[in-house]
Scaffold this motif. Structure first.
Motif, short mmCIF file in Angstrom:
data_model
loop_
_atom_site.label_atom_id
_atom_site.label_comp_id
_atom_site.label_asym_id
_atom_site.label_seq_id
_atom_site.Cartn_x
_atom_site.Cartn_y
_atom_site.Cartn_z
N ILE A 87 0.85 -1.20 0.00
CA ILE A 87 0.00 0.00 0.00
C ILE A 87 0.89 1.25 0.00
CG2 ILE A 87 -1.76 1.30 1.28
CD1 ILE A 87 -2.69 -1.55 2.38
N ALA A 88 1.94 1.23 0.81
CA ALA A 88 2.88 2.36 0.85
C ALA A 88 3.49 2.58 -0.53
CB ALA A 88 3.96 2.11 1.89
N ARG A 89 3.88 1.49 -1.21
CA ARG A 89 4.47 1.61 -2.55
C ARG A 89 3.48 2.23 -3.53
NH1 ARG A 89 7.34 -3.12 -1.64
NH2 ARG A 89 5.82 -4.48 -2.65
N ALA A 90 2.21 1.81 -3.45
CA ALA A 90 1.19 2.36 -4.35
C ALA A 90 1.00 3.86 -4.07
CB ALA A 90 -0.13 1.61 -4.18
N ILE A 91 1.01 4.24 -2.80
CA ILE A 91 0.88 5.67 -2.44
C ILE A 91 2.03 6.45 -3.07
CG2 ILE A 91 1.04 7.33 -0.52
CD1 ILE A 91 -0.42 5.25 1.25
N LEU A 92 3.25 5.93 -2.95
CA LEU A 92 4.41 6.63 -3.50
C LEU A 92 4.36 6.71 -5.02
CD1 LEU A 92 7.14 5.27 -1.08
CD2 LEU A 92 6.43 7.67 -1.31
N LYS A 93 3.90 5.63 -5.67
CA LYS A 93 3.80 5.65 -7.14
C LYS A 93 2.88 6.77 -7.59
CE LYS A 93 3.87 0.83 -8.07
NZ LYS A 93 3.20 -0.29 -8.65
#
Length: 193
Positions: free
Chosen positions: A142-148
């Motif tokens: 989820i954190a990675r998707a937020i950053l993307k």
């Protein structure tokens, strides 16, 4: 007047089924890498008061900056300011909040529950993805998707447009859905799901 923040909106009741704690954990991870992120948790804090208080305490104890619990608000007044939206539920049916977000041209990050994947990735159209589908309780994903989404405005715009087209089609194709939706709005007197 450029907003210094990258605004992430969560339109939900603060209850355990919405798994707001996972959302807060993922936001905290992403915020460590992208300090401009700001999380808006928009919805009722009354339904599960102990849980809501635990979520607030978590933000305090972990010293996470830029998390706003708005309580019940008129989502329409806030949604335009959001860069993208997020839902980390452990269970959903047909999440109206996703279609509402799409209607405002906002991409969505959502867990793979209920019909979230169908709404975000599309089932019978070529509009393309309108966000990212993430695993339930998958804090790092989820954190990675937020950053993307945070780092790529072009992708946000493209995904927001895909969601908008999908929502318009869903509303058009489904007179039944529209009728339910209007009835629902009347019954609750709000846009909050």
């Amino acid at each position: 007047n450029q907003d210094p923040y990258i605004n992430v909106g969560a339109v939900l009741r603060v209850t355990p089924i919405k798994d707001v704690k996972t959302m807060i954990s993922a936001f905290a991870l992403a915020k460590n890498k992208e300090p401009r992120l700001k999380l808006w948790i928009m919805g009722s804090m009354e339904e599960a008061e102990d849980y809501a208080e635990e979520c607030r305490a978590m933000v305090r104890d972990m010293d996470i900056k830029d998390v706003e619990f708005t309580g019940i608000i008129d989502v329409k007044e806030y949604i335009g300011r959001m860069d993208f939206l997020i839902l980390t539920s452990i269970s959903e049916g047909q999440p109206l909040s996703i279609l509402e977000g799409f209607a405002a041209r906002k991409p969505y990050i959502a867990t793979n529950v209920g019909n979230c994947k169908g709404l975000i990735e599309g089932e019978r159209d070529n509009y393309g993805p309108a966000g990212y589908v993430v695993p339930v309780m998958g804090v790092s994903e989820i954190a990675r998707a937020i950053l993307k989404l945070a780092e790529d405005e072009k992708t946000r715009k493209r995904m927001g447009q895909a969601g908008y087209q999908r929502a318009v089609k869903a509303y058009d194709e489904s007179a039944v859905f529209g009728t339910y939706y209007n009835l629902y709005q009347k019954l609750t007197g709000s846009g909050e799901v």
